[in-house]
Design a protein around this motif. Structure first.
Motif, PDB file in Angstrom:
ATOM      1  N   ILE A  83       2.649   9.171   5.236  1.00  0.00           N
ATOM      2  CA  ILE A  83       1.836   9.707   4.145  1.00  0.00           C
ATOM      3  C   ILE A  83       1.089  10.943   4.634  1.00  0.00           C
ATOM      4  CG2 ILE A  83       1.509   7.453   3.045  1.00  0.00           C
ATOM      5  CD1 ILE A  83      -1.290   7.372   4.328  1.00  0.00           C
ATOM      6  N   TYR A  84       0.546  11.696   3.677  1.00  0.00           N
ATOM      7  CA  TYR A  84      -0.355  12.798   3.987  1.00  0.00           C
ATOM      8  C   TYR A  84      -1.781  12.358   3.662  1.00  0.00           C
ATOM      9  CZ  TYR A  84       3.757  15.863   4.096  1.00  0.00           C
ATOM     10  OH  TYR A  84       4.964  16.442   4.392  1.00  0.00           O
ATOM     11  N   ALA A  85      -2.718  12.708   4.515  1.00  0.00           N
ATOM     12  CA  ALA A  85      -4.136  12.421   4.278  1.00  0.00           C
ATOM     13  C   ALA A  85      -4.899  13.731   4.331  1.00  0.00           C
ATOM     14  CB  ALA A  85      -4.678  11.454   5.326  1.00  0.00           C
ATOM     15  N   ILE A  86      -5.521  14.091   3.217  1.00  0.00           N
ATOM     16  CA  ILE A  86      -6.248  15.364   3.123  1.00  0.00           C
ATOM     17  C   ILE A  86      -7.700  15.071   2.797  1.00  0.00           C
ATOM     18  CG2 ILE A  86      -6.416  17.573   1.920  1.00  0.00           C
ATOM     19  CD1 ILE A  86      -3.435  17.359   1.329  1.00  0.00           C
TER      20      ILE A  86
ATOM     21  N   LEU B 262      -8.068  11.898   0.399  1.00  0.00           N
ATOM     22  CA  LEU B 262      -7.046  11.528  -0.565  1.00  0.00           C
ATOM     23  C   LEU B 262      -5.733  11.292   0.173  1.00  0.00           C
ATOM     24  CD1 LEU B 262      -7.674  14.020  -3.526  1.00  0.00           C
ATOM     25  CD2 LEU B 262      -8.285  11.609  -3.390  1.00  0.00           C
ATOM     26  N   LEU B 263      -5.005  10.279  -0.250  1.00  0.00           N
ATOM     27  CA  LEU B 263      -3.729   9.929   0.348  1.00  0.00           C
ATOM     28  C   LEU B 263      -2.604  10.353  -0.584  1.00  0.00           C
ATOM     29  CD1 LEU B 263      -4.615   6.320   1.578  1.00  0.00           C
ATOM     30  CD2 LEU B 263      -4.924   8.489   2.793  1.00  0.00           C
ATOM     31  N   PHE B 264      -1.648  11.119  -0.052  1.00  0.00           N
ATOM     32  CA  PHE B 264      -0.539  11.632  -0.853  1.00  0.00           C
ATOM     33  C   PHE B 264       0.784  11.106  -0.295  1.00  0.00           C
ATOM     34  CE2 PHE B 264      -3.926  14.664  -1.587  1.00  0.00           C
ATOM     35  CZ  PHE B 264      -3.810  14.939  -2.946  1.00  0.00           C
ATOM     36  N   PRO B 265       1.767  10.938  -1.168  1.00  0.00           N
ATOM     37  CA  PRO B 265       3.074  10.464  -0.698  1.00  0.00           C
ATOM     38  C   PRO B 265       3.805  11.537   0.103  1.00  0.00           C
ATOM     39  CG  PRO B 265       3.179  11.000  -3.038  1.00  0.00           C
ATOM     40  CD  PRO B 265       1.739  11.119  -2.640  1.00  0.00           C
ATOM     41  N   ARG B 266       4.558  11.095   1.079  1.00  0.00           N
ATOM     42  CA  ARG B 266       5.414  12.008   1.844  1.00  0.00           C
ATOM     43  C   ARG B 266       6.854  11.545   1.690  1.00  0.00           C
ATOM     44  NH1 ARG B 266       4.995  13.777   8.261  1.00  0.00           N
ATOM     45  NH2 ARG B 266       6.855  15.113   8.243  1.00  0.00           N
ATOM     46  N   HIS B 267       7.615  12.304   0.930  1.00  0.00           N
ATOM     47  CA  HIS B 267       9.014  11.957   0.673  1.00  0.00           C
ATOM     48  C   HIS B 267       9.881  12.664   1.721  1.00  0.00           C
ATOM     49  CE1 HIS B 267       7.887  10.037  -3.084  1.00  0.00           C
ATOM     50  NE2 HIS B 267       7.184  11.117  -3.404  1.00  0.00           N
TER      51      HIS B 267
ATOM     52  N   GLY C 239      -2.003  11.695  -5.736  1.00  0.00           N
ATOM     53  CA  GLY C 239      -2.857  11.218  -4.659  1.00  0.00           C
ATOM     54  C   GLY C 239      -3.828  10.140  -5.103  1.00  0.00           C
ATOM     55  N   MET C 240      -4.222   9.285  -4.158  1.00  0.00           N
ATOM     56  CA  MET C 240      -5.209   8.240  -4.430  1.00  0.00           C
ATOM     57  C   MET C 240      -6.306   8.305  -3.381  1.00  0.00           C
ATOM     58  SD  MET C 240      -3.331   4.712  -3.131  1.00  0.00           S
ATOM     59  CE  MET C 240      -4.822   3.748  -3.300  1.00  0.00           C
TER      60      MET C 240
ATOM     61  N   LEU D  98       0.836  -1.207   0.000  1.00  0.00           N
ATOM     62  CA  LEU D  98       0.000   0.000   0.000  1.00  0.00           C
ATOM     63  C   LEU D  98       0.865   1.248   0.000  1.00  0.00           C
ATOM     64  CD1 LEU D  98      -2.704   1.550   0.368  1.00  0.00           C
ATOM     65  CD2 LEU D  98      -2.460   1.153   2.825  1.00  0.00           C
ATOM     66  N   LEU D  99       1.891   1.271   0.853  1.00  0.00           N
ATOM     67  CA  LEU D  99       2.779   2.429   0.931  1.00  0.00           C
ATOM     68  C   LEU D  99       3.505   2.652  -0.389  1.00  0.00           C
ATOM     69  CD1 LEU D  99       4.132   4.676   2.532  1.00  0.00           C
ATOM     70  CD2 LEU D  99       5.768   2.996   3.403  1.00  0.00           C
ATOM     71  N   GLU D 100       3.966   1.594  -1.022  1.00  0.00           N
ATOM     72  CA  GLU D 100       4.668   1.711  -2.311  1.00  0.00           C
ATOM     73  C   GLU D 100       3.756   2.315  -3.365  1.00  0.00           C
ATOM     74  OE1 GLU D 100       5.936  -2.233  -3.159  1.00  0.00           O
ATOM     75  OE2 GLU D 100       7.561  -2.234  -1.666  1.00  0.00           O
ATOM     76  N   VAL D 101       2.492   1.898  -3.389  1.00  0.00           N
ATOM     77  CA  VAL D 101       1.550   2.432  -4.383  1.00  0.00           C
ATOM     78  C   VAL D 101       1.309   3.918  -4.140  1.00  0.00           C
ATOM     79  CG1 VAL D 101      -0.831   2.330  -5.193  1.00  0.00           C
ATOM     80  CG2 VAL D 101       0.427   0.214  -4.797  1.00  0.00           C
ATOM     81  N   ILE D 102       1.148   4.318  -2.870  1.00  0.00           N
ATOM     82  CA  ILE D 102       0.922   5.738  -2.558  1.00  0.00           C
ATOM     83  C   ILE D 102       2.137   6.573  -2.938  1.00  0.00           C
ATOM     84  CG2 ILE D 102       0.493   7.390  -0.691  1.00  0.00           C
ATOM     85  CD1 ILE D 102      -1.051   5.196   0.764  1.00  0.00           C
ATOM     86  N   LEU D 103       3.337   6.070  -2.643  1.00  0.00           N
ATOM     87  CA  LEU D 103       4.565   6.819  -2.970  1.00  0.00           C
ATOM     88  C   LEU D 103       4.741   6.993  -4.474  1.00  0.00           C
ATOM     89  CD1 LEU D 103       7.097   5.275  -0.415  1.00  0.00           C
ATOM     90  CD2 LEU D 103       5.932   7.488  -0.291  1.00  0.00           C
ATOM     91  N   ASN D 104       4.143   6.104  -5.249  1.00  0.00           N
ATOM     92  CA  ASN D 104       4.236   6.198  -6.711  1.00  0.00           C
ATOM     93  C   ASN D 104       3.002   6.838  -7.339  1.00  0.00           C
ATOM     94  OD1 ASN D 104       6.843   4.853  -7.381  1.00  0.00           O
ATOM     95  ND2 ASN D 104       5.902   3.128  -6.307  1.00  0.00           N
ATOM     96  N   THR D 105       2.189   7.492  -6.510  1.00  0.00           N
ATOM     97  CA  THR D 105       1.001   8.189  -6.999  1.00  0.00           C
ATOM     98  C   THR D 105       1.078   9.642  -6.549  1.00  0.00           C
ATOM     99  OG1 THR D 105      -0.210   6.118  -6.644  1.00  0.00           O
ATOM    100  CG2 THR D 105      -1.520   8.069  -7.191  1.00  0.00           C
ATOM    101  N   PRO D 106       1.856  10.478  -7.233  1.00  0.00           N
ATOM    102  CA  PRO D 106       2.069  11.864  -6.779  1.00  0.00           C
ATOM    103  C   PRO D 106       0.811  12.708  -6.740  1.00  0.00           C
ATOM    104  CG  PRO D 106       2.930  11.524  -9.001  1.00  0.00           C
ATOM    105  CD  PRO D 106       2.591  10.179  -8.468  1.00  0.00           C
TER     106      PRO D 106
END
Length: 402
Positions: free
Chosen positions: A318-321, A330-335, A292-293, A282-290
């Motif tokens: 991750i960020y959740a907005i 929406l879930l956004f990656p946090r680098h 947001g999902m 799940l984390l890998e998919v979110i990090l590769n979805t700039p």
């Protein structure tokens, strides 16, 4: 004695007649449907002795002619105060409520041993016969419920989807999951009703309080496991009143995957919309979805995904907005490796000069008008009137020249 051996060797004519009648009706329905569609279809042959719908309700087979300290186990598949839920189940002092083999209704037996899951019935006239393993009846047996209306394919479909999605069976003795079945259907399945049901008093005999600890990891199930779950002998042989095969209804549903295994058997599994397997995936998919999902639910992904999302939020991975209007998240990656650390003096400066609360659009327009940066409503009206007058004068001058 000789009479008991003779009883064991004779065919259960009434039971065989019920099976034959069931299969004949299924064939007729298929032929009727085939004629309507213009295609030819042959009978669906089943490998099981009784392929139709049946019931696990003990009251459909026994009555008790002596009071016992464990009642009648109304939910033989599940754990209760009087029963551990294991198969087979031993009953004492029973009388038949229907004809079984050569044994007529109201025939009494001291011991009855029933494997409700696999459909095996043993009847012993006396406890001594039970100790010596001399049953008066020992055969595969299912209780066809001739009084119930045929279940529709859609009803079975809902039960199968819930089974595959849940990750384990409601028939498991340790299952404490709640369900939405009414009392009649719960008895047919042989499972306990929920301990707490809205509008009803607490059922203190029920083990189902919703605190289930069984694994919820989804897995592939065989056709036999699915058939057991919905209380039919063979799902491949079930055809509804309109001639539609249950097998086709299940395999054509978007939430169900049906494949042939290496052994040639059909295997069934829940087909989620998102191909996610665990927290790391799940984390890998979110990090590769700039961009947001959308926050997935268990129906969209896998059981436990909501807890994994909560963990990723709390660990700041991750960020959740949340959208204030639609309430969707929406879930956004946090680098973290790209983040810049802000010094404390900069933070303090920001806090001391924190911008005032955002004003409304009307307040902003009023402030701009005071500064003369935009016209007032009156000025707008005067300007518009002047434009109209100028246009009228122009039209009159043009008319005089012509």
């Amino acid at each position: 004695g000789q009479g008991q051996l003779s009883a064991c060797s004779k065919m259960d004519t009434q039971w065989k007649a019920e099976q034959s009648s069931f299969l004949q009706k299924q064939i007729e329905r298929q032929k009727k449907n085939a004629l309507a569609s213009g295609t030819a279809v042959g009978p669906r042959r089943s490998k099981v002795e009784f392929p139709g719908a049946y019931t696990r309700d003990p009251a459909a087979l026994f009555s008790f002619f002596e009071i016992t300290d464990y009642k009648i186990f109304p939910a033989p598949m599940n754990k209760s105060n009087y029963h551990d839920g294991r198969q087979p189940v031993l009953y004492k002092k029973v009388a038949l409520t229907r004809k079984v083999g050569d044994h007529h209704e109201k025939t009494k037996f001291d011991i009855a041993l029933v494997d409700w899951l696999n459909g095996q019935l043993q009847l012993y006239r006396t406890e001594n016969d039970y100790r010596n393993q001399m049953p008066a009846f020992n055969k595969s047996y299912r209780i066809p419920d001739t009084k119930q209306k045929a279940w529709s394919n859609e009803s079975y479909l809902r039960e199968v989807i819930e089974f595959l999605r849940r990750g384990h069976s409601l028939l498991d003795p340790e299952c404490r999951c709640n369900h939405a079945f009414d009392e009649k259907r719960a008895k047919e399945l042989g499972i306990a009703p929920p301990r707490f049901r809205k509008g009803d008093a607490e059922d203190k005999e029920s083990f189902r309080d919703g605190n289930c600890t069984l694994s919820r990891v989804r897995k592939e199930c065989t056709s036999q496991e699915v058939s057991n779950e919905i209380c039919v002998g063979d799902l491949h042989a079930i055809v509804d009143s309109e001639g539609r095969a249950l097998f086709d209804t299940l395999r054509n549903n978007k939430f169900i995957s049906c494949e042939l295994s290496e052994t040639g058997e059909y295997v069934w599994s829940y087909k989620a919309m998102l191909e996610l397997s665990d927290r790391q995936n799940l984390l890998e998919v979110i990090l590769n979805t700039p961009c947001g999902m959308k926050e997935p639910t268990e129906n969209d992904a896998y059981n436990g995904v909501e807890g994994d999302i909560k963990f990723l939020k709390e660990s700041n991975d991750i960020y959740a907005i949340q959208n204030s209007e639609s309430r969707s998240t929406l879930l956004f990656p946090r680098h973290k490796h790209l983040e810049i650390v802000v010094d404390d003096d900069i933070k303090k400066l920001w806090e001391e000069n924190e911008p005032r609360q955002l004003s409304t659009q009307e307040e902003q327009e009023s402030q701009l008008q005071k500064e003369g940066l935009i016209p007032t409503k009156q000025e707008k009206a005067q300007k518009l009137t002047g434009v109209k007058r100028k246009a009228a004068v122009t039209r009159r001058r043009t008319a005089k020249k012509m």
